[in-house]
Design a protein around this motif. Structure first.
Motif, PDB file in Angstrom:
ATOM      1  N   SER A 285       0.829  -1.207   0.000  1.00 49.62           N
ATOM      2  CA  SER A 285       0.000   0.000   0.000  1.00 49.62           C
ATOM      3  C   SER A 285       0.865   1.260   0.000  1.00 49.62           C
ATOM      4  O   SER A 285       0.522   2.252  -0.627  1.00 49.62           O
ATOM      5  CB  SER A 285      -0.991  -0.006   1.166  1.00 49.62           C
ATOM      6  OG  SER A 285      -0.266   0.136   2.361  1.00 49.62           O
ATOM      7  N   ILE A 286       2.027   1.196   0.660  1.00 46.50           N
ATOM      8  CA  ILE A 286       2.912   2.370   0.658  1.00 46.50           C
ATOM      9  C   ILE A 286       3.530   2.551  -0.727  1.00 46.50           C
ATOM     10  O   ILE A 286       3.491   3.640  -1.309  1.00 46.50           O
ATOM     11  CB  ILE A 286       4.050   2.215   1.699  1.00 46.50           C
ATOM     12  CG1 ILE A 286       3.508   1.967   3.103  1.00 46.50           C
ATOM     13  CG2 ILE A 286       4.967   3.439   1.672  1.00 46.50           C
ATOM     14  CD1 ILE A 286       4.563   1.566   4.131  1.00 46.50           C
ATOM     15  N   GLN A 287       4.074   1.480  -1.259  1.00 45.73           N
ATOM     16  CA  GLN A 287       4.848   1.604  -2.505  1.00 45.73           C
ATOM     17  C   GLN A 287       3.970   1.780  -3.741  1.00 45.73           C
ATOM     18  O   GLN A 287       4.372   2.418  -4.702  1.00 45.73           O
ATOM     19  CB  GLN A 287       5.753   0.375  -2.701  1.00 45.73           C
ATOM     20  CG  GLN A 287       6.762   0.140  -1.580  1.00 45.73           C
ATOM     21  CD  GLN A 287       7.777   1.253  -1.451  1.00 45.73           C
ATOM     22  OE1 GLN A 287       7.430   2.370  -1.051  1.00 45.73           O
ATOM     23  NE2 GLN A 287       9.017   0.997  -1.802  1.00 45.73           N
ATOM     24  N   LYS A 451       5.596   6.573   4.628  1.00 44.74           N
ATOM     25  CA  LYS A 451       4.510   6.742   5.611  1.00 44.74           C
ATOM     26  C   LYS A 451       3.778   5.416   5.803  1.00 44.74           C
ATOM     27  O   LYS A 451       3.301   4.827   4.813  1.00 44.74           O
ATOM     28  CB  LYS A 451       3.517   7.812   5.136  1.00 44.74           C
ATOM     29  CG  LYS A 451       4.151   9.187   4.979  1.00 44.74           C
ATOM     30  CD  LYS A 451       4.345   9.867   6.330  1.00 44.74           C
ATOM     31  CE  LYS A 451       4.955  11.234   6.108  1.00 44.74           C
ATOM     32  NZ  LYS A 451       5.797  11.686   7.200  1.00 44.74           N
ATOM     33  N   GLY A 452       3.729   4.953   7.036  1.00 41.39           N
ATOM     34  CA  GLY A 452       3.059   3.677   7.315  1.00 41.39           C
ATOM     35  C   GLY A 452       4.058   2.583   7.653  1.00 41.39           C
ATOM     36  O   GLY A 452       3.700   1.522   8.161  1.00 41.39           O
ATOM     37  N   TYR A 453       5.338   2.831   7.365  1.00 38.33           N
ATOM     38  CA  TYR A 453       6.388   1.828   7.617  1.00 38.33           C
ATOM     39  C   TYR A 453       6.615   1.643   9.126  1.00 38.33           C
ATOM     40  O   TYR A 453       6.792   0.529   9.610  1.00 38.33           O
ATOM     41  CB  TYR A 453       7.682   2.292   6.945  1.00 38.33           C
ATOM     42  CG  TYR A 453       8.837   1.328   7.052  1.00 38.33           C
ATOM     43  CD1 TYR A 453       9.020   0.333   6.090  1.00 38.33           C
ATOM     44  CD2 TYR A 453       9.757   1.408   8.095  1.00 38.33           C
ATOM     45  CE1 TYR A 453      10.080  -0.550   6.174  1.00 38.33           C
ATOM     46  CE2 TYR A 453      10.817   0.520   8.187  1.00 38.33           C
ATOM     47  CZ  TYR A 453      10.972  -0.449   7.226  1.00 38.33           C
ATOM     48  OH  TYR A 453      12.026  -1.329   7.314  1.00 38.33           O
ATOM     49  N   TYR A 454       6.582   2.770   9.839  1.00 33.18           N
ATOM     50  CA  TYR A 454       6.808   2.727  11.287  1.00 33.18           C
ATOM     51  C   TYR A 454       5.481   2.363  11.961  1.00 33.18           C
ATOM     52  O   TYR A 454       4.622   3.215  12.177  1.00 33.18           O
ATOM     53  CB  TYR A 454       7.330   4.088  11.767  1.00 33.18           C
ATOM     54  CG  TYR A 454       7.582   4.124  13.255  1.00 33.18           C
ATOM     55  CD1 TYR A 454       8.523   3.280  13.827  1.00 33.18           C
ATOM     56  CD2 TYR A 454       6.860   4.980  14.082  1.00 33.18           C
ATOM     57  CE1 TYR A 454       8.738   3.292  15.193  1.00 33.18           C
ATOM     58  CE2 TYR A 454       7.079   5.001  15.450  1.00 33.18           C
ATOM     59  CZ  TYR A 454       8.018   4.149  15.996  1.00 33.18           C
ATOM     60  OH  TYR A 454       8.231   4.143  17.354  1.00 33.18           O
ATOM     61  N   THR A 455       5.298   1.091  12.230  1.00 32.03           N
ATOM     62  CA  THR A 455       4.002   0.609  12.698  1.00 32.03           C
ATOM     63  C   THR A 455       4.168  -0.490  13.750  1.00 32.03           C
ATOM     64  O   THR A 455       5.145  -1.254  13.697  1.00 32.03           O
ATOM     65  CB  THR A 455       3.182   0.048  11.503  1.00 32.03           C
ATOM     66  OG1 THR A 455       2.090  -0.714  12.000  1.00 32.03           O
ATOM     67  CG2 THR A 455       4.003  -0.850  10.597  1.00 32.03           C
TER      68      THR A 455
END
Ligand SMILES: Cc1cc2nc3c(=O)[nH]c(=O)nc-3n(C[C@H](O)[C@H](O)[C@H](O)COP(=O)(O)OP(=O)(O)OC[C@H]3O[C@@H](n4cnc5c(N)ncnc54)[C@H](O)[C@@H]3O)c2cc1C
Length: 518
Positions: A285-287, A451-455
């Motif tokens: 979803s990020i990439q 954005k969203g990787y740090y989860t």
């Protein structure tokens, strides 16, 4: 006539049959009937913007037949009566050294401590299910070396050191998919590699080479700056003329042996850290800028991240989309993690090493008394620490990513692909500060970049310690050890390669160097 052109194809266009031919005709302003065929030379995905584009470099054949054969020919000859070259280790470096010997008319005698790919599989099962590591047959040791049950990504930065295309063509010759000749980020996959390795073995045996499995080299008999004989684990001694040492960076006994014999070695800088695992859909979803599942024509998304933390590099290493974390220890009292993925990259997790540069001169003063082996001893200590924190089995210590960064023990962990299982542990405080602290800052920065990787849905798993060799075995311009003229340090173990392709290229070069003057 052949014309090379670049095409940008949207995902919608990609679904159409003959899109490459039709679009080429339009761009070249010719009739599609005049095109005999198109050959894809390169394919890459541009996912920087929400509208994803496939970039193609193609050769358009206009009123001209497509070539049937590859321009690379591998002409092996019968070497059963030829002069012998001994090769220690049958990883990518050893395999390609052996193949090159045969091409050049010399007989490779390969000595490999591990088992053949089929028997080796049972030992991998024992690691995953029974937490038992066979010290001669595991994810690092055995036929094909660390390259067999690896991810099989074929990316290399060593473009100047040899003919990368030749290695790719040779892998295809031995059964790898032709797609690796085209993809910008070629990948074979762990399920396909064993067959390729087996085919390479068959070429070597069919043309008169020898491969001895279960044969560990334990000593060198050295006289007047030359290895006269090699001692094996069965106490046999075999006379040798030229020796290619391709034992990989996990063969610590070889470094200890060379050090004991007071042969020149150098401590080498390397990198260490953890493996982080996200659900693949988060990375997709990020990439790919999507909220639901990725488009069916797109592969599981990858990433590559790098951050300077107080002048120290923190970076992603061996990222495996749709893959598994695997236990890559070579002895029972250590835990080492690495990653791999099948050819379809269809597993539910995305994992990657996230590692920190270790400067062997500045960072390891506490280990100085180990001399040239200080990096190796530091690496060993960290692997032992992971083993202890994991519960003294192959269960690996882990923490939720957000807990790791915030310095909290995780009450529970996310699901994982790591078969031996995870155990919650305070990795943030267990890892040496230079690694733990740099990783924590690095992860925060990665979260800003992606954005969203740090989860909290990601786990960090310890330890990713075998990124490259902590020891360099020096060699001269002629690729000989400076003190032993018939010893040719080769591949990743010598410090001359950092992956499958660079190790294979170095194997070829060492074979060429070893036969000179024979
Ligand atoms: C899980 C995993 C995933 C990886 N994924 C990738 C990837 O996607 N792409 C990539 O480019 N690289 C990857 N790598 C790294 C890659 O496998 C190595 O860089 C490469 O295999 C190094 O090749 P080599 O021939 O120099 O050494 P190795 O592959 O380590 O081979 C050395 C061989 O020597 C043998 N040996 C050791 N000591 C002795 C002895 N005393 N006597 C006889 N034999 C001995 C060992 O059994 C082994 O078979 C991965 C590694 C692992 C473990």
């Amino acid at each position: 006539m052949i014309k090379e052109i670049q095409l940008r194809i949207s995902l919608k266009e990609e679904e159409k049959e003959d899109i490459l031919l039709m679009k080429s005709a339009r761009i070249l302003e010719i009739s599609p009937k005049d095109i005999t065929g198109v050959k894809v030379l390169r394919k890459s995905i541009d996912a920087r913007k929400p509208k994803i584009i496939l970039n193609y470099k193609i050769a358009v054949y206009i009123k001209e037949a497509l070539p049937e054969a590859s321009e690379y020919a591998f002409e092996y000859q019968d070497v059963s009566k030829a002069k012998e070259i001994h090769i220690i280790g049958f990883g990518p470096a050893g395999m390609y050294a052996a193949l090159r010997c045969i091409e050049l008319g010399y007989r490779p005698i390969v000595l490999e401590r591990g088992k053949n790919v089929k028997d080796r599989r049972r030992d991998l099962k024992a690691i995953n299910q029974d937490h038992f590591v066979n010290e001669d047959s595991n994810y690092c040791f055995g036929e094909g070396g660390a390259g067999t049950y690896s991810d099989g990504k074929l990316y290399t930065r060593s473009l100047k050191r040899g003919d990368v295309r030749r290695i790719f063509e040779n892998l295809v010759f031995h059964g790898a998919t032709e797609q690796i000749l085209i993809d910008a980020h070629p990948h074979i996959g762990t399920n396909k590699l064993p067959k390729v390795v087996q085919n390479i073995r068959e070429t070597i045996l069919n043309f008169g080479g020898e491969i001895h499995f279960g044969t560990r080299v334990t000593d060198f008999i050295i006289k007047k700056g030359n290895i006269k004989a090699i001692q094996l684990n069965n106490n046999k001694e075999i006379p040798v003329e030229r020796v290619i040492l391709a034992t990989g960076h996990s063969a610590r006994d070889i470094y200890y042996l060379l050090d004991k014999k007071e042969l020149a070695l150098k401590a080498k800088s390397f990198a260490m850290g953890v493996r982080v695992e996200h659900p693949q859909h988060i990375i997709d979803s990020i990439q790919y800028h999507c909220s639901g599942p990725r488009h069916e024509l797109l592969p599981a998304a990858a990433y590559s991240l790098v951050e300077q933390v107080k002048d120290r590099g923190v970076y992603s290493f061996c990222m495996c989309p749709g893959g598994f974390i695997v236990p890559a220890a070579t002895t029972n009292t250590e835990v080492v993690v690495n990653g791999m993925s099948p050819s379809k990259r269809n597993n539910l997790f995305a994992n990657s090493g996230i590692v920190v540069e270790i400067n062997v001169d500045k960072d390891l003063q506490k280990y100085d008394h180990y001399g040239v082996l200080k990096g190796l001893e530091f690496q060993k200590d960290l692997e032992k620490l992971a083993w202890t924190a994991g519960g003294r089995t192959q269960t690996a210590p882990a923490q939720r990513l957000t807990d790791f960064v915030e310095g909290k023990l995780s009450n529970d962990l996310n699901p994982t692909s790591y078969q031996p299982g995870l155990r919650s542990a305070p990795l943030h405080s267990l890892l040496p500060k230079l690694i733990g602290g740099s990783l924590r800052t690095g992860f925060k920065a990665f979260g800003e970049k992606m954005k969203g990787y740090y989860t909290h849905e990601a786990n960090v798993v310890g330890v990713e310690s075998r990124t490259s060799s902590p020891v360099n075995i020096p060699r001269t311009e002629k690729l000989q050890h400076p003190e032993i003229s018939n010893l040719f340090p080769c591949g990743e173990g010598g410090g001359y390669a950092g992956g499958i392709v660079s190790a294979a290229m170095d194997g070829e070069r060492c074979a060429e160097a070893a036969i000179k003057g024979l």
